[in-house]
Design a protein around this motif. Structure first.
Motif, PDB file in Angstrom:
ATOM      1  N   ALA A 125       0.857   7.352  -5.807  1.00  0.00           N
ATOM      2  CA  ALA A 125       1.932   8.163  -5.222  1.00  0.00           C
ATOM      3  C   ALA A 125       1.718   8.365  -3.727  1.00  0.00           C
ATOM      4  O   ALA A 125       2.662   8.312  -2.928  1.00  0.00           O
ATOM      5  CB  ALA A 125       2.003   9.514  -5.938  1.00  0.00           C
ATOM      6  N   GLU A 126       0.457   8.578  -3.329  1.00  0.00           N
ATOM      7  CA  GLU A 126       0.167   8.746  -1.902  1.00  0.00           C
ATOM      8  C   GLU A 126       0.424   7.461  -1.128  1.00  0.00           C
ATOM      9  O   GLU A 126       0.920   7.481   0.003  1.00  0.00           O
ATOM     10  CB  GLU A 126      -1.276   9.195  -1.721  1.00  0.00           C
ATOM     11  CG  GLU A 126      -1.640   9.519  -0.281  1.00  0.00           C
ATOM     12  CD  GLU A 126      -3.064  10.020  -0.159  1.00  0.00           C
ATOM     13  OE1 GLU A 126      -3.489  10.289   0.979  1.00  0.00           O
ATOM     14  OE2 GLU A 126      -3.745  10.135  -1.205  1.00  0.00           O
ATOM     15  N   ALA A 127       0.076   6.328  -1.755  1.00  0.00           N
ATOM     16  CA  ALA A 127       0.340   5.047  -1.094  1.00  0.00           C
ATOM     17  C   ALA A 127       1.836   4.804  -0.943  1.00  0.00           C
ATOM     18  O   ALA A 127       2.300   4.275   0.072  1.00  0.00           O
ATOM     19  CB  ALA A 127      -0.305   3.915  -1.889  1.00  0.00           C
ATOM     20  N   LYS A 128       2.606   5.212  -1.943  1.00  0.00           N
ATOM     21  CA  LYS A 128       4.051   5.061  -1.835  1.00  0.00           C
ATOM     22  C   LYS A 128       4.616   5.969  -0.749  1.00  0.00           C
ATOM     23  O   LYS A 128       5.604   5.641  -0.101  1.00  0.00           O
ATOM     24  CB  LYS A 128       4.713   5.379  -3.177  1.00  0.00           C
ATOM     25  CG  LYS A 128       4.484   4.320  -4.244  1.00  0.00           C
ATOM     26  CD  LYS A 128       5.222   4.689  -5.518  1.00  0.00           C
ATOM     27  CE  LYS A 128       5.027   3.608  -6.589  1.00  0.00           C
ATOM     28  NZ  LYS A 128       5.737   3.960  -7.846  1.00  0.00           N
ATOM     29  N   GLU A 129       3.977   7.115  -0.563  1.00  0.00           N
ATOM     30  CA  GLU A 129       4.473   8.053   0.438  1.00  0.00           C
ATOM     31  C   GLU A 129       4.333   7.500   1.846  1.00  0.00           C
ATOM     32  O   GLU A 129       5.198   7.714   2.699  1.00  0.00           O
ATOM     33  CB  GLU A 129       3.721   9.377   0.327  1.00  0.00           C
ATOM     34  CG  GLU A 129       4.227  10.449   1.277  1.00  0.00           C
ATOM     35  CD  GLU A 129       3.457  11.736   1.121  1.00  0.00           C
ATOM     36  OE1 GLU A 129       3.719  12.666   1.902  1.00  0.00           O
ATOM     37  OE2 GLU A 129       2.595  11.807   0.220  1.00  0.00           O
ATOM     38  N   ILE A 130       3.233   6.789   2.110  1.00  0.00           N
ATOM     39  CA  ILE A 130       3.027   6.235   3.445  1.00  0.00           C
ATOM     40  C   ILE A 130       3.517   4.803   3.549  1.00  0.00           C
ATOM     41  O   ILE A 130       3.338   4.166   4.582  1.00  0.00           O
ATOM     42  CB  ILE A 130       1.533   6.284   3.831  1.00  0.00           C
ATOM     43  CG1 ILE A 130       0.708   5.392   2.901  1.00  0.00           C
ATOM     44  CG2 ILE A 130       1.020   7.696   3.828  1.00  0.00           C
ATOM     45  CD1 ILE A 130      -0.748   5.292   3.297  1.00  0.00           C
ATOM     46  N   SER A 131       4.107   4.285   2.470  1.00  0.00           N
ATOM     47  CA  SER A 131       4.577   2.902   2.522  1.00  0.00           C
ATOM     48  C   SER A 131       5.865   2.773   3.325  1.00  0.00           C
ATOM     49  O   SER A 131       6.228   1.674   3.726  1.00  0.00           O
ATOM     50  CB  SER A 131       4.809   2.372   1.103  1.00  0.00           C
ATOM     51  OG  SER A 131       5.813   3.139   0.449  1.00  0.00           O
ATOM     52  N   ASN A 140       6.570  -0.380   4.755  1.00  0.00           N
ATOM     53  CA  ASN A 140       5.519  -0.934   5.600  1.00  0.00           C
ATOM     54  C   ASN A 140       4.819  -2.077   4.872  1.00  0.00           C
ATOM     55  O   ASN A 140       4.413  -1.944   3.716  1.00  0.00           O
ATOM     56  CB  ASN A 140       4.504   0.149   5.968  1.00  0.00           C
ATOM     57  CG  ASN A 140       5.120   1.227   6.835  1.00  0.00           C
ATOM     58  OD1 ASN A 140       5.993   0.948   7.647  1.00  0.00           O
ATOM     59  ND2 ASN A 140       4.673   2.460   6.666  1.00  0.00           N
ATOM     60  N   ARG A 141       4.646  -3.173   5.594  1.00  0.00           N
ATOM     61  CA  ARG A 141       4.040  -4.357   4.997  1.00  0.00           C
ATOM     62  C   ARG A 141       2.645  -4.638   5.527  1.00  0.00           C
ATOM     63  O   ARG A 141       1.835  -5.254   4.849  1.00  0.00           O
ATOM     64  CB  ARG A 141       4.936  -5.578   5.257  1.00  0.00           C
ATOM     65  CG  ARG A 141       6.323  -5.476   4.636  1.00  0.00           C
ATOM     66  CD  ARG A 141       6.247  -5.415   3.125  1.00  0.00           C
ATOM     67  NE  ARG A 141       7.576  -5.399   2.519  1.00  0.00           N
ATOM     68  CZ  ARG A 141       7.788  -5.278   1.207  1.00  0.00           C
ATOM     69  NH1 ARG A 141       6.753  -5.154   0.387  1.00  0.00           N
ATOM     70  NH2 ARG A 141       9.012  -5.256   0.735  1.00  0.00           N
ATOM     71  N   THR A 142       2.377  -4.204   6.730  1.00  0.00           N
ATOM     72  CA  THR A 142       1.091  -4.518   7.350  1.00  0.00           C
ATOM     73  C   THR A 142       0.312  -3.234   7.604  1.00  0.00           C
ATOM     74  O   THR A 142       0.859  -2.120   7.566  1.00  0.00           O
ATOM     75  CB  THR A 142       1.299  -5.271   8.671  1.00  0.00           C
ATOM     76  OG1 THR A 142       2.029  -4.431   9.578  1.00  0.00           O
ATOM     77  CG2 THR A 142       2.082  -6.553   8.445  1.00  0.00           C
ATOM     78  N   ALA A 143      -0.976  -3.419   7.883  1.00  0.00           N
ATOM     79  CA  ALA A 143      -1.829  -2.265   8.181  1.00  0.00           C
ATOM     80  C   ALA A 143      -1.425  -1.590   9.488  1.00  0.00           C
ATOM     81  O   ALA A 143      -1.572  -0.375   9.641  1.00  0.00           O
ATOM     82  CB  ALA A 143      -3.292  -2.703   8.243  1.00  0.00           C
ATOM     83  N   ILE A 147      -0.742   2.366   9.848  1.00  0.00           N
ATOM     84  CA  ILE A 147      -1.482   3.175  10.826  1.00  0.00           C
ATOM     85  C   ILE A 147      -0.517   3.885  11.770  1.00  0.00           C
ATOM     86  O   ILE A 147      -0.714   5.053  12.125  1.00  0.00           O
ATOM     87  CB  ILE A 147      -2.469   2.282  11.598  1.00  0.00           C
ATOM     88  CG1 ILE A 147      -3.582   1.796  10.660  1.00  0.00           C
ATOM     89  CG2 ILE A 147      -3.071   3.033  12.779  1.00  0.00           C
ATOM     90  CD1 ILE A 147      -4.517   0.803  11.298  1.00  0.00           C
ATOM     91  N   ASP A 148       0.545   3.184  12.158  1.00  0.00           N
ATOM     92  CA  ASP A 148       1.534   3.807  13.030  1.00  0.00           C
ATOM     93  C   ASP A 148       2.219   4.981  12.332  1.00  0.00           C
ATOM     94  O   ASP A 148       2.442   6.040  12.931  1.00  0.00           O
ATOM     95  CB  ASP A 148       2.569   2.766  13.457  1.00  0.00           C
ATOM     96  CG  ASP A 148       3.635   3.360  14.366  1.00  0.00           C
ATOM     97  OD1 ASP A 148       3.283   3.800  15.471  1.00  0.00           O
ATOM     98  OD2 ASP A 148       4.809   3.382  13.960  1.00  0.00           O
TER      99      ASP A 148
END
Length: 280
Positions: A125-131, A140-143, A147-148
């Protein structure tokens, strides 16, 4: 024969000079209009960037990273792409396995293996939040994009924390002002690096007032404005002599506020009231 809109005629002897002046005038007007257009274009670009920064920062950064001149050429040939990647992944490469390999292997043997990581639904869920940067942007597709996104979220949190600290400080100052004005003013003075808080020395006070009342100053007594003021003051009735007694001084001191701003002597009226011997 004459030019339209001008007083220039080919029969005039100074036709070359007038044509040159007319051409120079037109050149200056064109240059002025060109500068005006460039200034307008620059202001318009800055305005659009500011609006885009407020609405979508990620899109603004992407537009700034792009080159100003984008070529519309064809992409690389498919055969060249295949040759490039085949040279990286398919062809074997012979390395020289020197003694450094044994050193790295011996040092790596003492490294503790990493514990297995279990990915929980909360992590997903956290990864989806920052995706996604915003709900209007693609995921977001890249690191770099992630980070941005995290950097901008951190900046938002910091700004929110600063606003909260300023608001809390204002509330504390207002509450302190209603309870203890003296302490509130003292804190405000400390905030501007005035941490002395000590009264002036006796020598400094005497020197300050002596420079005003004791030292003789030479003025221009023959100035015209002095004569003019003397003539004007002849019609003003003379003020009666007033004798200031000790009771007058005591009443004036007791009517003054306790913690009003002090003068150069740094003594509040509160102490003048308590130390009544100073009124004598």
């Amino acid at each position: 024969m004459a030019f339209a809109g001008t007083n220039i005629s080919l029969s005039q002897p100074d036709i070359t000079q007038k044509l040159t002046e007319r051409i120079d005038d037109l050149k200056q007007k064109i240059a002025a209009w060109g500068k005006r257009i460039r200034r307008f274009t620059e202001r318009s670009r800055q305005f659009n960037h500011n609006r885009l920064f407020q609405s979508d920062q990620k899109r603004l950064y992407k537009s700034l990273e792009r080159s100003k001149v984008c070529g519309a050429g064809q992409g690389p040939d498919q055969a060249d792409i295949i040759v490039f990647w085949r040279g990286l992944w398919s062809e074997p490469v012979n390395h020289s396995e020197g003694p450094w390999m044994e050193v790295v292997a011996s040092q790596g043997a003492s490294v503790t293996p990493m514990d297995p990581i279990t990915i929980t639904p909360e992590d997903v869920a956290e990864a989806k939040e920052i995706s996604k940067h915003t709900k209007y942007d693609p995921p977001n597709r890249t690191a770099v994009d992630i980070i941005d996104t995290l950097r901008q979220k951190l900046a938002v949190k910091c700004n929110r924390l600063k606003r909260y600290q300023k608001s809390r400080k204002r509330r504390e100052d207002n509450a302190l002002f209603t309870k203890n004005e003296k302490l509130c003013y003292r804190r405000l003075q400390q905030s501007v690096n005035d941490t002395s808080g000590l009264p002036r020395r006796r020598e400094d006070v005497e020197k300050f007032w002596r420079s005003i009342w004791s030292e003789k100053v030479i003025h221009n007594e023959t100035a015209t404005w002095i004569t003019r003021e003397e003539q004007r003051m002849l019609e003003v009735p003379e003020m009666q002599h007033v004798e200031i007694t000790e009771e007058d001084v005591t009443q004036a001191v007791y009517k003054s506020p306790n913690w009003k701003a002090t003068g150069p002597d740094k003594i509040h009226n509160f102490w003048l009231k308590k130390l009544f011997y100073t009124n004598q």
